[in-house]
Design a protein around this motif. Sequence first.
Motif, PDB file in Angstrom:
ATOM      1  N   ALA A 120       4.311  -5.161  -5.552  1.00 34.65           N
ATOM      2  CA  ALA A 120       4.467  -6.552  -5.121  1.00 34.65           C
ATOM      3  C   ALA A 120       5.909  -7.025  -5.310  1.00 34.65           C
ATOM      4  CB  ALA A 120       3.505  -7.451  -5.886  1.00 34.65           C
ATOM      5  N   LYS A 121       6.516  -6.675  -6.434  1.00 33.52           N
ATOM      6  CA  LYS A 121       7.914  -7.067  -6.693  1.00 33.52           C
ATOM      7  C   LYS A 121       8.866  -6.381  -5.710  1.00 33.52           C
ATOM      8  CE  LYS A 121       7.132  -8.059 -11.538  1.00 33.52           C
ATOM      9  NZ  LYS A 121       7.235  -7.581 -12.900  1.00 33.52           N
ATOM     10  N   LEU A 122       8.622  -5.110  -5.431  1.00 34.31           N
ATOM     11  CA  LEU A 122       9.468  -4.384  -4.487  1.00 34.31           C
ATOM     12  C   LEU A 122       9.293  -4.919  -3.070  1.00 34.31           C
ATOM     13  CD1 LEU A 122       9.047  -0.758  -5.860  1.00 34.31           C
ATOM     14  CD2 LEU A 122      11.113  -2.177  -5.961  1.00 34.31           C
ATOM     15  N   GLU A 123       8.072  -5.263  -2.704  1.00 30.12           N
ATOM     16  CA  GLU A 123       7.823  -5.793  -1.365  1.00 30.12           C
ATOM     17  C   GLU A 123       8.540  -7.124  -1.183  1.00 30.12           C
ATOM     18  OE1 GLU A 123       6.202  -8.092   1.766  1.00 30.12           O
ATOM     19  OE2 GLU A 123       5.535  -8.530  -0.273  1.00 30.12           O
ATOM     20  N   GLU A 124       8.635  -7.903  -2.240  1.00 32.21           N
ATOM     21  CA  GLU A 124       9.371  -9.170  -2.171  1.00 32.21           C
ATOM     22  C   GLU A 124      10.851  -8.920  -1.875  1.00 32.21           C
ATOM     23  OE1 GLU A 124      10.371 -12.948  -5.026  1.00 32.21           O
ATOM     24  OE2 GLU A 124       8.409 -12.006  -5.240  1.00 32.21           O
ATOM     25  N   ASN A 183       0.832  -1.207   0.000  1.00 38.88           N
ATOM     26  CA  ASN A 183       0.000   0.000   0.000  1.00 38.88           C
ATOM     27  C   ASN A 183       0.865   1.254   0.000  1.00 38.88           C
ATOM     28  OD1 ASN A 183      -2.444  -1.349   0.000  1.00 38.88           O
ATOM     29  ND2 ASN A 183      -2.733  -1.201   2.206  1.00 38.88           N
ATOM     30  N   LYS A 184       1.894   1.271   0.836  1.00 43.88           N
ATOM     31  CA  LYS A 184       2.778   2.433   0.920  1.00 43.88           C
ATOM     32  C   LYS A 184       3.459   2.681  -0.426  1.00 43.88           C
ATOM     33  CE  LYS A 184       3.807   2.194   5.854  1.00 43.88           C
ATOM     34  NZ  LYS A 184       4.055   3.475   6.463  1.00 43.88           N
ATOM     35  N   LEU A 185       3.906   1.614  -1.068  1.00 41.84           N
ATOM     36  CA  LEU A 185       4.583   1.755  -2.359  1.00 41.84           C
ATOM     37  C   LEU A 185       3.616   2.247  -3.440  1.00 41.84           C
ATOM     38  CD1 LEU A 185       6.773  -1.442  -2.056  1.00 41.84           C
ATOM     39  CD2 LEU A 185       7.633   0.911  -2.162  1.00 41.84           C
ATOM     40  N   GLU A 186       2.388   1.781  -3.384  1.00 39.86           N
ATOM     41  CA  GLU A 186       1.399   2.205  -4.376  1.00 39.86           C
ATOM     42  C   GLU A 186       1.032   3.684  -4.220  1.00 39.86           C
ATOM     43  OE1 GLU A 186      -2.001  -0.459  -4.724  1.00 39.86           O
ATOM     44  OE2 GLU A 186      -0.654  -2.180  -4.431  1.00 39.86           O
ATOM     45  N   VAL A 187       0.926   4.171  -2.977  1.00 38.54           N
ATOM     46  CA  VAL A 187       0.508   5.564  -2.795  1.00 38.54           C
ATOM     47  C   VAL A 187       1.557   6.566  -3.270  1.00 38.54           C
ATOM     48  CG1 VAL A 187      -1.094   5.082  -0.903  1.00 38.54           C
ATOM     49  CG2 VAL A 187       1.229   5.807  -0.373  1.00 38.54           C
ATOM     50  N   ILE A 188       2.809   6.133  -3.409  1.00 36.74           N
ATOM     51  CA  ILE A 188       3.801   7.079  -3.915  1.00 36.74           C
ATOM     52  C   ILE A 188       4.095   6.882  -5.400  1.00 36.74           C
ATOM     53  CG2 ILE A 188       4.855   7.592  -1.690  1.00 36.74           C
ATOM     54  CD1 ILE A 188       7.200   5.840  -2.566  1.00 36.74           C
ATOM     55  N   GLY A 189       3.304   6.014  -6.060  1.00 37.25           N
ATOM     56  CA  GLY A 189       3.373   5.996  -7.510  1.00 37.25           C
ATOM     57  C   GLY A 189       3.710   4.700  -8.204  1.00 37.25           C
ATOM     58  N   PHE A 190       3.889   3.607  -7.469  1.00 39.80           N
ATOM     59  CA  PHE A 190       4.170   2.335  -8.117  1.00 39.80           C
ATOM     60  C   PHE A 190       2.870   1.598  -8.406  1.00 39.80           C
ATOM     61  CE2 PHE A 190       8.118   3.198  -5.784  1.00 39.80           C
ATOM     62  CZ  PHE A 190       9.035   3.068  -6.808  1.00 39.80           C
ATOM     63  N   SER A 191       2.859   0.830  -9.486  1.00 37.65           N
ATOM     64  CA  SER A 191       1.688   0.026  -9.806  1.00 37.65           C
ATOM     65  C   SER A 191       1.575  -1.128  -8.805  1.00 37.65           C
ATOM     66  CB  SER A 191       1.809  -0.548 -11.226  1.00 37.65           C
ATOM     67  OG  SER A 191       2.808  -1.562 -11.256  1.00 37.65           O
ATOM     68  N   GLU A 192       0.458  -1.799  -8.820  1.00 39.36           N
ATOM     69  CA  GLU A 192       0.246  -2.937  -7.928  1.00 39.36           C
ATOM     70  C   GLU A 192       1.305  -4.014  -8.153  1.00 39.36           C
ATOM     71  OE1 GLU A 192      -3.315  -6.151  -7.083  1.00 39.36           O
ATOM     72  OE2 GLU A 192      -3.880  -4.137  -7.744  1.00 39.36           O
ATOM     73  N   ASP A 193       1.606  -4.313  -9.420  1.00 38.30           N
ATOM     74  CA  ASP A 193       2.622  -5.322  -9.749  1.00 38.30           C
ATOM     75  C   ASP A 193       4.012  -4.882  -9.299  1.00 38.30           C
ATOM     76  OD1 ASP A 193       0.777  -7.058 -10.868  1.00 38.30           O
ATOM     77  OD2 ASP A 193       1.160  -6.392 -12.927  1.00 38.30           O
ATOM     78  N   GLU A 194       4.343  -3.624  -9.553  1.00 37.33           N
ATOM     79  CA  GLU A 194       5.652  -3.103  -9.135  1.00 37.33           C
ATOM     80  C   GLU A 194       5.785  -3.150  -7.617  1.00 37.33           C
ATOM     81  OE1 GLU A 194       6.547   0.208 -12.602  1.00 37.33           O
ATOM     82  OE2 GLU A 194       5.112   0.685 -11.021  1.00 37.33           O
TER      83      GLU A 194
END
Length: 109
Positions: A90-94, A77-88
């Motif tokens: 997920a990959k970054l969270e991994e 959620n944090k990554l998405e709110v600053i501009g990453f797509s859902e897929d991006e």
Amino acid sequence: MKPKVKEFQDDQDVIQEVEKQLNDGVSKENLYIITHDDDRTKRIAKKVNANVIGLEEEGMKVAMENMFNKKGDELRNKLEVIGFSEDEAAKLEEKLDHGKVLLISTNEK
């Protein structure tokens, strides 16, 4: 403009990169630190005078949801709110799951 991300294993490498970016004219308001561990995130961000993704970026609704989410969902959620797509996100969270430190730049340069 899509945020840029660099990943690091070592805290000292992140510190050096933040100093480099600040010297290159990137504003500290555009630099965010995120790790899988909140304490580590805050410690690194404080040391380099960078930001963490918090209430200001998330908004009240997402921040409240994150209080009840599992850690992985919260980070995505944090990554998405600053501009990453859902897929991006997920990959970054991994990568965060594997101990990486992410330095995110939302700079318009």
